[in-house]
Design a protein around this motif. Structure first.
Motif, PDB file in Angstrom:
ATOM      1  N   THR B 707      -3.987  -5.611  10.627  1.00  0.00           N
ATOM      2  CA  THR B 707      -3.499  -4.131  10.057  1.00  0.00           C
ATOM      3  C   THR B 707      -1.975  -4.541   9.920  1.00  0.00           C
ATOM      4  OG1 THR B 707      -5.070  -3.513  11.639  1.00  0.00           O
ATOM      5  CG2 THR B 707      -3.917  -1.899  10.259  1.00  0.00           C
ATOM      6  N   GLU B 708      -1.389  -4.909  11.122  1.00  0.00           N
ATOM      7  CA  GLU B 708      -0.033  -4.898  11.112  1.00  0.00           C
ATOM      8  C   GLU B 708       0.388  -5.656   9.925  1.00  0.00           C
ATOM      9  OE1 GLU B 708       1.721  -5.306  14.839  1.00  0.00           O
ATOM     10  OE2 GLU B 708       3.876  -5.039  13.550  1.00  0.00           O
ATOM     11  N   HIS B 713       3.169  -6.256   4.696  1.00  0.00           N
ATOM     12  CA  HIS B 713       3.357  -6.857   3.683  1.00  0.00           C
ATOM     13  C   HIS B 713       3.537  -5.754   2.710  1.00  0.00           C
ATOM     14  CE1 HIS B 713       0.961  -9.202   0.250  1.00  0.00           C
ATOM     15  NE2 HIS B 713       2.360  -9.379   0.134  1.00  0.00           N
ATOM     16  N   ALA B 714       2.762  -4.576   2.695  1.00  0.00           N
ATOM     17  CA  ALA B 714       3.191  -3.521   1.968  1.00  0.00           C
ATOM     18  C   ALA B 714       4.349  -3.054   1.600  1.00  0.00           C
ATOM     19  CB  ALA B 714       2.069  -2.457   1.934  1.00  0.00           C
ATOM     20  N   ALA B 730      -1.845  -1.457   0.155  1.00  0.00           N
ATOM     21  CA  ALA B 730      -2.095  -0.199   0.983  1.00  0.00           C
ATOM     22  C   ALA B 730      -3.413   0.248   0.921  1.00  0.00           C
ATOM     23  CB  ALA B 730      -1.156   0.813   0.723  1.00  0.00           C
ATOM     24  N   HIS B 731      -3.967   0.172  -0.350  1.00  0.00           N
ATOM     25  CA  HIS B 731      -5.399   0.819  -0.591  1.00  0.00           C
ATOM     26  C   HIS B 731      -6.528   0.185   0.374  1.00  0.00           C
ATOM     27  CE1 HIS B 731      -5.514   4.649  -2.737  1.00  0.00           C
ATOM     28  NE2 HIS B 731      -4.413   4.021  -3.592  1.00  0.00           N
ATOM     29  N   SER B 732      -6.123  -1.215   0.004  1.00  0.00           N
ATOM     30  CA  SER B 732      -7.296  -2.120   0.669  1.00  0.00           C
ATOM     31  C   SER B 732      -7.120  -2.035   2.196  1.00  0.00           C
ATOM     32  CB  SER B 732      -7.165  -3.747   0.378  1.00  0.00           C
ATOM     33  OG  SER B 732      -5.749  -4.041   0.524  1.00  0.00           O
ATOM     34  N   SER B 748      -0.815   6.163   9.519  1.00  0.00           N
ATOM     35  CA  SER B 748       0.466   5.428   9.104  1.00  0.00           C
ATOM     36  C   SER B 748       0.251   4.874   7.638  1.00  0.00           C
ATOM     37  CB  SER B 748       0.977   4.617  10.017  1.00  0.00           C
ATOM     38  OG  SER B 748       0.118   3.655  10.800  1.00  0.00           O
ATOM     39  N   VAL B 749      -0.951   4.369   7.390  1.00  0.00           N
ATOM     40  CA  VAL B 749      -1.244   3.752   6.028  1.00  0.00           C
ATOM     41  C   VAL B 749      -1.162   5.032   4.818  1.00  0.00           C
ATOM     42  CG1 VAL B 749      -2.710   2.609   4.513  1.00  0.00           C
ATOM     43  CG2 VAL B 749      -2.954   2.255   6.850  1.00  0.00           C
TER      44      VAL B 749
END
Lengths: 559, 922
Positions: B707-708, B713-714, B730-732, B748-749
């Motif tokens: 996740t991190e 990356h995003a 971010a969506h995926s 947070s996403v």
């Protein structure tokens, strides 16, 4: 292959030389082969060939193919010149030493030869020292049975022998026998690479010393090592290769080699026993039994390899034959590990597992590293439902020889019995890895996957498929495959396997509930596929079997 | 441990015992005055007595000291000439024993120094051994053992005596055998050094050894599979003048098998020289090693320890525990096949009956306790990241322990399963909780996983409570707290909670569980030490015996001595067992994590500090590293990167040996943040990729890391203004988090998505995301994140037009208390800037009257941003300042602000600054 006659002369000389050096087991082996060479029928009267084999009707029945005299494929054997004996200056001392040696007074023998420098004397002195050390070691092992099971008894003479022989080898004044002894010492000291080189030197210059070959064989643990050996070709090498292939579980290669050797040594008991061993590994029990019956007829006081014969008798549940064998070896020599093992097998077959454990224990007392006794004892403990003890016994077998697939299999079985199928899988995997052609192992593994606790049916199917590919004698795999597929709702595969199972049962002329089940399923299947003709065929066949089901089906289909 | 005990009758007489008898005879010669000949004072005499007492205590040996060792010890014990007199006597008497008859006479003689049953009749100043004293008892046992010997035994004793004496004269190296095995591993080592400067290598080795002697805890190699450049990244930030030391650092990095076997053997030898070789002591030694491995796995070199174990096994083939240690060793060095083999081997031999401190079930059953084997196997698979296999095995463990009604094991197994479920994303647990048939469907979300986990946790908690397994109970409470921390009481049914009040996490519950967990520990002080191993205790006892005499052997004490202190501490019967301390320590870590999530940074910091100061010795190295990580993160957020990196360097030195290092992770995180702030997007992307690689490729494993990595990356893509790509990543990520129930991360996403839309100028699209994130934060009590979300929301409103300025301002002001109280530099300055922007947009705001209001906050923001080297925001702040000054007509200030603005913009657009240490590395 060099002619029978030349083999014969070579062996005759070799036997004398080996006996002279007190290498008795090697000379015994050589003498056995000497007698094993087929006599020329023209020269000898029938009385001479009385004890020779080939007349037995049983044997003939199972001899699947006559030995098609393998054409010599251009292998030219190097004719090793027979060693010249050096002139014995100190022959009298040598004779004395040899008699001491024969009376098992090794230290005394070595002492007599203390200042002699002849090659023969040097060898016998070192060999006597070695034997003295071995004898002392054996005694110490019993005296010093340490509290934590530690037994670090060592042959005390190794160091001095090694020192002497290595200087001899450096000077180049070493003979093949000393080289053999040197290799033996090196192997015991753990220096395997050098030991291998030295032993190869020894057998290349004097190939008739079977002891050297066996030592070399025990150092060839993989095929790669075997192939890397630089051996000059001699007919003794074929014996070596055959036996090494067997150890490396290349049974078919080994068999061909032995069959080839039979061309010359047609009456060798040794070769027959080895063939039996290979056949046993290939699970051809009938052939093994025939061979052993024959062997016992010609050599009634034989104890060697008889434990394998007892295993076969055990597997075939021949109570009286096994008891007869047990009695015979007991009368011959009851304190041999093989004898104890045979008696243990007998009690096991009678269902008296406690007694059989006693005898296996005795066998292990006589030879701590007797692999099959550990495994068999494990089986007994399994029978007695004492799984922890069984696990322990199997584990010891595995630690002695990590390639013993039976012990791995036993471990798996023990854990499965305790209701730990997933844990057991680890052991089954080990065992199938070592013996991928044994259907029983695959079936055991499949059954493990199939247990109620795991229900990993896809894996089970994979295992059954492997099992059916490697000559599944009990024909469990096909039936199970069909059943599992139908359970998983794959009618086509299920029908395929039912049909195969049916064909197989037909060809083997077996009948039973499986047959009914297969017919029933196939009838149903074809009905659902709207292929009524086939369905009808199966239904009519079903009529041969009693039971209300078949009639009902026939009626439903005809409608 | 029944299998290892010697038989009571197996007190074998050995050459070492013969020398002890000789010494005893010298100590108490028959018919002598109070202080016998060689001794000048009573205390001298007593010293020898004490020494002999120690020797007799440790006489149940599997490996006895050689004569030269004994002589060395004698030298240490007594004064010069006495010692040599003693030694001469000893050697001459030993060598005078040359025939069986000598031995017979010797043992008949020795009976004379024992007092008879009528001890009262003896004169006062005559030295005589009480037949019932320790020494007397020892002597009697020796005599008895000798009398029981058959003639063969006597012959053996004689031969052994010969060897024993001969060895002293030739004094051959004691651990000859090890070189056999050592050769291969040496080869391995040397091949690694091949391309290296040999001198450097030698120096390195020597220095390493010195280090090893100095501090026992630092003697160790470590396993880090990272590119050198990355490791030295931080070294180069505060450019080090001593390049030599850096060089050695690199050498160390390159050699994972550094610790040569010889070193290791010296190590055991030095402790072995204190003649700790009884059965119990070997057990104690193994226990200690097991603790060390558990605490800090890579502290022990794989090959070195393996050699010692093999040697032990040769000496004591029935001591199966050695296999277990081998397993642990393999485990800690990620050697899967070795670990697996040894685990199976251990349990095959011991049937689980050896060495576990579980309470044995009443009426010991004869079937062995293989369920423990399953439990261990399951944990092993868990460790190696095979969650499916682990679950299978643990399920079987549950079944078998139910079958054998081993409740203790069941409780542990359930705890292990819940731990497994917690750590990994596994969907179906049907097999465990009833229905037997559960084909493992694809790893997907099912809401019931959480419920099942909850039920499991409750169940194992109850079970532990009933069985009074306090340690397990404590760690179960911790697990419960962890669960409460990240899971709402009722599962989220749809996208975002509908009635947020009911659906929320309960910080109170977390607090309660944590408290319960640490309360349990206090009980331990009163409980007797079932956990201490006798061997360890006697080890300490012997060490303490030697201490006052200041022997050279115990130089460990001079160093930092943490580890030895701990082991002594643990061995005292009244102390709290180390494992309990460890649980207590991790409860503090969990507290820190909880506060971090809830948004109180001071509290988080305090708890991490408590851990590092109080539990540094007891906790496992990974826990300790985690505490450091938290502290350093705190530093980075509040003090800027310089400080954080210098702290990181200290931490790195301390935790060199942690293999799957959290420190490494932290370094990557910090570097990534730093690169992002400075606008080094390529570097940031590279670091982000490095981070992603650390995670295991298996689905459902290492979820946090994954996740991190994609979050970062995003963010990198966002910084590069690739909005579409950033949004898709971010969506995926959101989908993945949703699938694996990582709701906290989703908050947070969502915020990130809002941020992306804001940056791309789509404020309207961003609003729902921000609101969703906000409601997530509320239901999870994530106060700090909520403040940050509020800030984003305010920005979004603001970008919709100046008419919304008041609303935005209200939002910002509402969030200010928590931001100023707990927020880091970045958050605070962002808040200031947003506030200033709001004022500036507001039509009612008069620049000329309230300029100070805006200027002050902007100045504050710009200062903090400069600390962070956050060029983009800093430029914005300076820009705003310049504009205001321009309006006010303060030209000088305006120029100043403008030039600062230019500076930051230039730095942002031109990251290839030659003075930049980061660039020089890549």
């Amino acid at each position: 292959m060099s002619s029978k006659e030349s083999c014969r002369t070579e062996l005759r000389i070799a036997i004398r030389q080996l006996t002279d050096r007190c290498l008795y087991s090697a000379s015994k082996w050589a003498a056995e082969q000497l007698v094993g060479i087929e006599q020329d029928p023209a020269k000898f009267t029938p009385s001479n060939t009385r004890f020779q084999r080939g007349s037995s009707s049983i044997r003939r029945k199972y001899r699947t193919h006559e030995i098609t005299a393998t054409p010599t494929t251009g292998v030219s054997y190097i004719a090793t010149p027979v060693m010249e004996e050096d002139e014995l200056v100190d022959a009298d001392f040598y004779l004395l030493a040899k008699s001491y040696f024969d009376c098992r007074e090794y230290k005394r023998a070595a002492h007599v030869l203390r200042d002699q420098i002849g090659r023969k004397s040097v060898f016998l002195r070192s060999y006597a020292l070695y034997m003295a050390g071995e004898k002392r070691k054996e005694e110490e092992m019993i005296e010093l049975d340490g509290p934590l099971g530690k037994s670090d008894a060592m042959n005390q003479e190794l160091v001095s022998i090694e020192r002497e022989l290595s200087t001899l080898r450096k000077n180049g004044t070493v003979d093949p026998f000393c080289l053999y002894l040197y290799g033996l010492v090196l192997k015991q000291k753990g220096n395997e690479n050098l030991a291998r080189t030295v032993l190869v030197e020894s057998v290349n210059s004097y190939p008739w010393n079977w002891n050297a070959w066996t030592e070399l064989q025990s150092l060839c643990t993989t095929v790669d090592i075997l192939n890397s050996l630089n051996l000059s070709s001699h007919w003794m090498k074929d014996f070596f290769l055959a036996s090494t292939y067997q150890e490396l579980r290349m049974h078919n290669e080994s068999l061909t080699k032995y069959e080839y050797l039979l061309g010359t040594f047609g009456f060798s008991n040794y070769i027959q026993a080895q063939i039996a061993k290979a056949q046993y590994s290939l699970r051809e029990f009938d052939q093994v039994e025939a061979i052993f019956e024959e062997l016992l007829r010609t050599d009634p006081y034989r104890v060697e390899d008889m434990d394998m014969y007892s295993n076969v008798l055990y597997a075939k549940e021949c109570f009286s034959a096994l008891s007869y064998l047990a009695h015979r070896v007991f009368m011959t020599d009851k304190y041999r590990p093989e004898s104890c093992c045979i008696i243990g097998n007998y009690y096991s077959l009678k269902g008296q597992h406690e007694k059989s454990v006693v005898y296996f224990r005795r066998a292990l007392k006589l030879n701590k590293n007797y692999l099959s006794a550990w495994t068999l004892m494990g089986h007994e403990f399994v029978e007695m439902k004492n799984t922890p003890a069984a696990v322990d016994a199997y584990r010891r077998a595995v630690d002695i020889d990590p390639c013993d697939y039976r012990a791995w299999y036993g471990l798996g079985q023990a854990y499965e019995m305790m209701g730990m199928p997933f844990y057991a899988l680890h052991y089954f995997k080990k065992s199938v890895f070592l013996q991928p052609n044994d259907s029983r192992l695959w079936i055991a593994m499949a059954q493990c996957y199939e247990t109620d606790q795991l229900r990993m049916l896809d894996e089970a199917i994979k295992c059954y498929r492997r099992a059916s590919n490697c000559n599944d004698r009990e024909a469990i795999a096909l039936h199970q495959l069909a059943k599992l597929h139908s359970e998983l709702g794959r009618p086509e595969e299920a029908a395929f396997y039912y049909r195969k199972d049916l064909e197989r049962m037909e060809s083997e002329e077996r009948e039973g509930p499986n047959m009914v089940e297969a017919l029933l399923y196939l009838a149903k299947y074809y009905k659902s596929q709207k292929r009524f003709e086939e369905a009808e065929v199966y239904c009519t066949r079903l009529l041969d079997y009693t039971g209300p089901v078949s009639l009902k089906y026939l009626t439903t289909i005809s409608i | 441990m029944t299998g290892i005990l010697k038989q009571p009758g197996a007190f074998a007489i050995t050459p070492h015992k013969v020398s002890l008898c000789i010494l005893l005879k010298i100590y108490a010669p028959p018919a002598q005055i109070s202080v016998p000949f060689p001794f000048s004072s009573v205390s001298q005499h007593n010293r020898l007595g004490l020494f002999l007492l120690a020797l007799t205590k440790s006489c149940d040996d599997i490996l006895e000291p050689k004569l030269d060792e004994l002589i060395n010890q004698l030298r240490l014990v007594s004064q010069n000439w006495e010692a040599s007199w003693l030694i001469d006597q000893l050697i001459s008497r030993l060598s005078s024993l040359s025939s069986p008859d000598d031995l017979f006479n010797f043992f008949t003689d020795i009976r004379g120094i024992l007092g008879g049953p009528d001890t009262g009749a003896i004169e006062d100043d005559q030295v005589i051994l009480d037949a019932n004293s320790n020494l007397g008892l020892f002597l009697r046992r020796c005599v008895l053992a000798f009398n029981l010997l058959p003639f063969e035994g006597v012959c053996h004793l004689l031969t052994n005596l010969g060897i024993y004496c001969k060895e002293e004269f030739s004094s051959c190296p004691p651990y000859e055998e090890t070189s056999l095995d050592g050769s291969s591993s040496n080869l391995e080592t040397y091949s690694e050094y091949e391309n290296m400067d040999l001198e450097n290598f030698v120096y390195e080795k020597v220095s390493e050894e010195i280090e090893a002697r100095k501090e026992a805890s630092e003697r160790v190699p470590f396993h880090l599979h990272t590119p050198n450049a990355l490791l030295s990244l931080v070294d180069d930030i505060n450019v080090a003048a001593d390049s030599a030391s850096k060089q050695t650092d690199k050498v160390r990095v390159a050699s994972p098998y550094e610790d040569p076997p010889s070193n290791m053997i010296q190590d055991i030898d030095s402790s072995g020289a204190v003649f700790l070789r009884s059965n119990w002591q070997v057990q104690g030694y193994l226990q200690e090693q097991a603790d060390t491995i558990e605490k800090n796995g890579s502290a022990i070199s794989l090959n070195g320890f393996e050699i010692i174990l093999r040697q032990l096994q040769k000496l004591a083939p029935e001591l199966h525990r050695v296999h277990f240690l081998s397993y642990l060793n393999g485990l800690s060095h990620d050697d899967y096949s070795a670990a697996l083999e040894n685990l199976h081997c251990y349990f095959d031999y011991s049937a689980g009956n050896e060495g576990f401190d579980f309470i044995p079930p009443a009426g010991g059953n004869s079937f062995g306790r293989y369920e423990i084997a399953l439990l261990c196997l399951g944990m092993m698979h868990f460790h190696f990241g095979h969650p499916k296999l682990a679950l299978e095995v643990l399920t079987e463990a549950v079944r078998v322990s139910q079958q054998h009604s081993n409740d203790t094991c069941l409780a542990y197994t359930l705890a292990a399963i819940s731990n497994l479920l917690f750590e990994n994303g596994i969907s179906s647990t049907a097999g465990i909780l009833g229905s037997s048939y559960s084909p493992f469907t694809s790893m997907g979300i099912s809401l019931s996983v959480q419920q099942q986990l909850f039920v499991l946790l409750r169940g194992s908690l109850k079970r532990a409570e009933n069985l009074k397994l306090k340690r397990l109970l404590a760690s179960n409470h911790l697990a419960m707290a962890k669960f409460d921390l990240t899971h709402v009481q009722r599962p989220l049914l749809s996208f975002g909670p509908k009635s947020s009040l009911k659906l929320s996490t309960c910080p109170v519950n977390v607090c309660k569980e944590l408290r319960l967990s640490s309360h349990l520990i206090s009980d331990f002080s009163s409980e007797s030490s079932a956990m201490t191993i006798d061997g360890a205790f006697s080890t300490t006892w012997l060490r303490n015996l030697q201490k006052p005499r200041g022997s050279l052997i115990l130089c460990q004490e001079n160093g930092s001595g943490n580890s030895s202190n701990v082991s002594q501490f643990c061995a005292q019967p009244t102390s709290i067992p180390g494992s309990v301390l460890q649980v207590l320590g991790s409860s503090y870590i969990l507290r820190a994590t909880a506060w971090e999530l809830y948004g109180s940074t001071p509290m988080a910091r305090i708890n991490a500090l408590v851990h590092t100061t109080c539990f540094a010795d007891a906790s496992s190295s990974s826990d300790a590293a985690l505490a450091y990580v938290k502290l350093i993160q705190h530093l980075a957020v509040f003090k800027g990167y310089k400080e954080a990196f210098s702290a990181l360097k200290i931490a790195e030195d301390k935790f060199l040996s942690v293999s799957k290092s959290q420190i490494l992770l932290l370094k990557l995180q910090l570097l990534h943040e730093h690169a992002l702030h400075r606008g080094h997007l390529k570097l940031a992307q590279k670091l982000c990729d490095e981070l992603g690689v650390l995670a295991s490729p298996v689905t459902g494993v290492d979820m946090e890391l994954k996740t991190e990595a994609s979050l970062r990356h995003a963010r990198t893509l966002l910084a590069a203004k690739q909005f579409r790509e950033a949004a898709s990543v971010a969506h995926s990520l959101f989908c993945m988090c949703y699938k694996y129930n990582l709701q906290v991360e989703n908050a947070s996403v969502l915020l990130l998505l809002a941020e992306i839309h804001k940056k791309s100028g789509n404020a309207v699209l961003g609003l729902p995301y921000a609101l969703a994130s906000l409601s997530f934060c509320i239901s999870f009590n994530l106060d700090l994140l909520k403040a940050s979300a509020t800030l984003t929301l305010a920005e979004l409103w603001l970008s919709l037009g100046s008419s919304h300025a008041t609303r935005a301002l209200n939002l910002v002001h509402g969030a200010f208390p928590i931001i100023l109280g707990h927020g880091g530099l970045e958050l605070r300055s962002r808040a200031y800037i947003v506030e200033a922007k709001c004022y500036l947009c507001d039509t009612n705001f008069n620049v000329f009257e309230d300029s100070n209001l805006v200027i002050d906050s902007l100045r504050q923001a710009s200062q903090e941003l400069q600390l962070l080297e956050f060029h983009e925001l800093a430029a914005e702040a300076f820009y705003l300042m310049a504009m205001i000054y321009d309006k006010l007509g303060q030209l000088e200030e305006r120029e100043e602000a403008a030039s600062s603005f230019q500076e930051h913009i230039l730095a942002l657009n031109n990251p290839q600054d030659p003075n930049d240490p980061l660039v020089s590395i890549y």
